[in-house]
Design a protein around this motif. Sequence first.
Motif, PDB file in Angstrom:
ATOM      1  N   ALA A 191       0.818  -1.206   0.000  1.00  0.00           N
ATOM      2  CA  ALA A 191       0.000   0.000   0.000  1.00  0.00           C
ATOM      3  C   ALA A 191       0.856   1.262   0.000  1.00  0.00           C
ATOM      4  O   ALA A 191       2.029   1.257   0.386  1.00  0.00           O
ATOM      5  N   ARG A 192       0.239   2.367  -0.420  1.00  0.00           N
ATOM      6  CA  ARG A 192       0.891   3.666  -0.477  1.00  0.00           C
ATOM      7  C   ARG A 192       0.139   4.640   0.432  1.00  0.00           C
ATOM      8  O   ARG A 192      -0.807   5.296   0.000  1.00  0.00           O
ATOM      9  N   PRO A 193       0.560   4.764   1.692  1.00  0.00           N
ATOM     10  CA  PRO A 193      -0.113   5.731   2.584  1.00  0.00           C
ATOM     11  C   PRO A 193      -0.063   7.154   2.055  1.00  0.00           C
ATOM     12  O   PRO A 193      -0.982   7.942   2.286  1.00  0.00           O
ATOM     13  N   GLU A 194       1.009   7.494   1.320  1.00  0.00           N
ATOM     14  CA  GLU A 194       1.117   8.843   0.762  1.00  0.00           C
ATOM     15  C   GLU A 194       0.023   9.130  -0.263  1.00  0.00           C
ATOM     16  O   GLU A 194      -0.271  10.291  -0.580  1.00  0.00           O
ATOM     17  N   GLY A 195      -0.591   8.055  -0.780  1.00  0.00           N
ATOM     18  CA  GLY A 195      -1.677   8.225  -1.745  1.00  0.00           C
ATOM     19  C   GLY A 195      -2.933   8.817  -1.143  1.00  0.00           C
ATOM     20  O   GLY A 195      -3.877   9.147  -1.873  1.00  0.00           O
ATOM     21  N   GLN A 196      -2.981   8.974   0.187  1.00  0.00           N
ATOM     22  CA  GLN A 196      -4.142   9.592   0.835  1.00  0.00           C
ATOM     23  C   GLN A 196      -4.147  11.121   0.673  1.00  0.00           C
ATOM     24  O   GLN A 196      -5.131  11.778   1.006  1.00  0.00           O
ATOM     25  N   GLU A 197      -3.048  11.679   0.187  1.00  0.00           N
ATOM     26  CA  GLU A 197      -3.009  13.122  -0.058  1.00  0.00           C
ATOM     27  C   GLU A 197      -4.052  13.501  -1.113  1.00  0.00           C
ATOM     28  O   GLU A 197      -4.219  12.805  -2.122  1.00  0.00           O
ATOM     29  N   MET A 198      -4.766  14.602  -0.877  1.00  0.00           N
ATOM     30  CA  MET A 198      -5.792  15.065  -1.814  1.00  0.00           C
ATOM     31  C   MET A 198      -5.626  16.559  -2.067  1.00  0.00           C
ATOM     32  O   MET A 198      -5.357  17.333  -1.137  1.00  0.00           O
ATOM     33  N   ARG A 199      -5.815  16.944  -3.323  1.00  0.00           N
ATOM     34  CA  ARG A 199      -5.780  18.355  -3.703  1.00  0.00           C
ATOM     35  C   ARG A 199      -7.031  18.691  -4.515  1.00  0.00           C
ATOM     36  O   ARG A 199      -7.470  17.877  -5.326  1.00  0.00           O
ATOM     37  N   GLN A 200      -7.557  19.893  -4.283  1.00  0.00           N
ATOM     38  CA  GLN A 200      -8.705  20.378  -5.040  1.00  0.00           C
ATOM     39  C   GLN A 200      -8.317  21.712  -5.671  1.00  0.00           C
ATOM     40  O   GLN A 200      -7.858  22.633  -4.981  1.00  0.00           O
ATOM     41  N   ALA A 249      -7.361  13.256 -11.156  1.00  0.00           N
ATOM     42  CA  ALA A 249      -6.087  12.593 -11.446  1.00  0.00           C
ATOM     43  C   ALA A 249      -5.625  11.841 -10.215  1.00  0.00           C
ATOM     44  O   ALA A 249      -5.766  12.328  -9.089  1.00  0.00           O
ATOM     45  N   GLN A 250      -5.025  10.660 -10.408  1.00  0.00           N
ATOM     46  CA  GLN A 250      -4.565   9.875  -9.274  1.00  0.00           C
ATOM     47  C   GLN A 250      -3.233   9.203  -9.592  1.00  0.00           C
ATOM     48  O   GLN A 250      -3.028   8.662 -10.688  1.00  0.00           O
ATOM     49  N   ARG A 251      -2.315   9.271  -8.613  1.00  0.00           N
ATOM     50  CA  ARG A 251      -1.051   8.572  -8.750  1.00  0.00           C
ATOM     51  C   ARG A 251      -1.289   7.078  -8.637  1.00  0.00           C
ATOM     52  O   ARG A 251      -2.039   6.616  -7.787  1.00  0.00           O
ATOM     53  N   ASN A 252      -0.624   6.319  -9.506  1.00  0.00           N
ATOM     54  CA  ASN A 252      -0.559   4.874  -9.409  1.00  0.00           C
ATOM     55  C   ASN A 252       0.896   4.499  -9.134  1.00  0.00           C
ATOM     56  O   ASN A 252       1.784   5.343  -9.204  1.00  0.00           O
ATOM     57  N   SER A 253       1.131   3.258  -8.842  1.00  0.00           N
ATOM     58  CA  SER A 253       2.509   2.821  -8.650  1.00  0.00           C
ATOM     59  C   SER A 253       3.216   2.717  -9.995  1.00  0.00           C
ATOM     60  O   SER A 253       2.586   2.807 -11.056  1.00  0.00           O
ATOM     61  N   GLY A 254       4.518   2.530  -9.952  1.00  0.00           N
ATOM     62  CA  GLY A 254       5.278   2.291 -11.181  1.00  0.00           C
ATOM     63  C   GLY A 254       5.412   3.498 -12.078  1.00  0.00           C
ATOM     64  O   GLY A 254       5.601   3.341 -13.294  1.00  0.00           O
ATOM     65  N   GLY A 255       5.297   4.711 -11.534  1.00  0.00           N
ATOM     66  CA  GLY A 255       5.468   5.907 -12.347  1.00  0.00           C
ATOM     67  C   GLY A 255       4.312   6.220 -13.262  1.00  0.00           C
ATOM     68  O   GLY A 255       4.502   6.826 -14.324  1.00  0.00           O
ATOM     69  N   HIS A 257      -5.989  21.393   0.282  1.00  0.00           N
ATOM     70  CA  HIS A 257      -4.894  20.431   0.265  1.00  0.00           C
ATOM     71  C   HIS A 257      -4.941  19.633   1.558  1.00  0.00           C
ATOM     72  O   HIS A 257      -4.764  20.196   2.644  1.00  0.00           O
ATOM     73  N   ALA A 258      -5.220  18.334   1.463  1.00  0.00           N
ATOM     74  CA  ALA A 258      -5.278  17.459   2.635  1.00  0.00           C
ATOM     75  C   ALA A 258      -4.084  16.520   2.597  1.00  0.00           C
ATOM     76  O   ALA A 258      -3.882  15.809   1.609  1.00  0.00           O
ATOM     77  N   SER A 298      -4.000  12.250  -5.040  1.00  0.00           N
ATOM     78  CA  SER A 298      -4.990  12.554  -6.069  1.00  0.00           C
ATOM     79  C   SER A 298      -5.234  14.050  -6.121  1.00  0.00           C
ATOM     80  O   SER A 298      -5.025  14.777  -5.148  1.00  0.00           O
ATOM     81  N   ALA A 299      -5.706  14.507  -7.268  1.00  0.00           N
ATOM     82  CA  ALA A 299      -6.060  15.907  -7.455  1.00  0.00           C
ATOM     83  C   ALA A 299      -7.325  15.986  -8.274  1.00  0.00           C
ATOM     84  O   ALA A 299      -7.508  15.222  -9.233  1.00  0.00           O
ATOM     85  N   ALA A 300      -8.208  16.911  -7.907  1.00  0.00           N
ATOM     86  CA  ALA A 300      -9.487  17.074  -8.597  1.00  0.00           C
ATOM     87  C   ALA A 300      -9.717  18.535  -8.924  1.00  0.00           C
ATOM     88  O   ALA A 300      -9.200  19.438  -8.255  1.00  0.00           O
ATOM     89  N   ALA A 301     -10.504  18.775  -9.961  1.00  0.00           N
ATOM     90  CA  ALA A 301     -10.947  20.119 -10.315  1.00  0.00           C
ATOM     91  C   ALA A 301     -12.294  19.987 -10.992  1.00  0.00           C
ATOM     92  O   ALA A 301     -12.556  19.000 -11.692  1.00  0.00           O
ATOM     93  N   ALA A 302     -13.172  20.952 -10.782  1.00  0.00           N
ATOM     94  CA  ALA A 302     -14.499  20.926 -11.395  1.00  0.00           C
ATOM     95  C   ALA A 302     -15.059  22.338 -11.428  1.00  0.00           C
ATOM     96  O   ALA A 302     -14.665  23.205 -10.636  1.00  0.00           O
ATOM     97  N   ASP A 303     -16.001  22.576 -12.348  1.00  0.00           N
ATOM     98  CA  ASP A 303     -16.622  23.896 -12.454  1.00  0.00           C
ATOM     99  C   ASP A 303     -18.144  23.847 -12.382  1.00  0.00           C
ATOM    100  O   ASP A 303     -18.819  24.836 -12.654  1.00  0.00           O
ATOM    101  N   GLY A 304     -18.694  22.675 -11.999  1.00  0.00           N
ATOM    102  CA  GLY A 304     -20.139  22.513 -11.930  1.00  0.00           C
ATOM    103  C   GLY A 304     -20.720  21.774 -13.124  1.00  0.00           C
ATOM    104  O   GLY A 304     -21.794  21.169 -13.017  1.00  0.00           O
TER     105      GLY A 304
END
Length: 368
Positions: free
Chosen positions: A69-78, A208-214, A88-89, A196-202
């Motif tokens: 598992a990747r605990p760092e993958g819990q980071e979230m950006r909006q 977008a989400q990081r996966n393993s292996g680059g 930014h969480a 992960s990072a998200a953006a939306a305008d309604g």
Amino acid sequence: MASITIIGAGPGGLTCARILQRHGVPVTVYDRDPSPDARNQGGTLDLRAEDGQLALREAGLHEEFLRLARPEGQEMRQYGARGELLFHAVPEAGELVKPEIDRGQLRDLLLDSLEPGTVRWGRALESVGGSGELRFADGTTVETDLVVGADGAFSRVRPAVSDAVPQYSGVSFREAWFSEVEQRHPDLVELVGGGSAAAADGDRGLFAQRNSGGHIRVYVIQRAPVDWIAASGLTIADTEGIRARLLESYAAWSPRLRRILTDNDGPYVDRPIFALPVPHTWTHNPAVTLLGDAAHAMPPLGVGVNLAMLDGCELALALAHHASVGEAVRAYEATMLPRSAQMQKMTEGGAEFLLSAEVPDFGYGEQS
């Protein structure tokens, strides 16, 4: 001893099979794919402590999961559509509420834990009789005491107990892939960070989400007719044609975010979002039951695989601890159906949430 047959070698079905075998209950899994490597298993997912990880503990695989598992993958950006960072969480050190793992890694973890020959590949199910008779596309048949439908939103098992069919939500994803991101897409790495990072305008969104292996996967989210690609005179293989349409739709967005639409490696994957009617229930049948998306397909809001694995865990334990298959199925459904109905109601219309410009509450970690 009763014969248990699972249709579908996804996380829910494999979790059920693993826990059954740990309790000495024979089980066979059938899957339509010709081999475990026949197709890409998809992106990353978070496994929550209260369901997905709980199931892995019961399966005796939690320590192995933590090594992958990747605990760092819990980071979230909006982000806003203009590219400004709104939220930014960051997970705290040692935080394991919902670490990320690639779907393929999770599936391999479960597959490797099963007794050799448990999964029978290349066996596409055609239909199920009401008393558990299985008919496959190759003309062969199998008699079993219990059929477990773990075969996804468009389950071939579900018609044996329910007339419900998934309905299109009105929202579609276009999945885009990015490889060797540290070398080839450093701007995207900076945008997404470790998670992960998200953006939306309604009306439209990006996730977008990081996966393993680059690798990074991006989901381009829009309201659209289910057949919008064909209706536009395009095919899913027409990457440049689809990209031109997307750039037109996202014309008002920042150039930094629009690069996600222009720099992806290879073709898009079309993923229209379907969900079952809310709530989805059925009349008890001691020879047939469902788990995961076959039972409660919902919008992709981070609960699907977790619930599927919890379903598989609880069904396996019920089968191991009850005197008869019928009693076990009834006990399982008495817990699973109310839980899934509640979650279906909570996520109903949730595909629209993915387009919301409101900043979400991620509920943990440091925020900036």
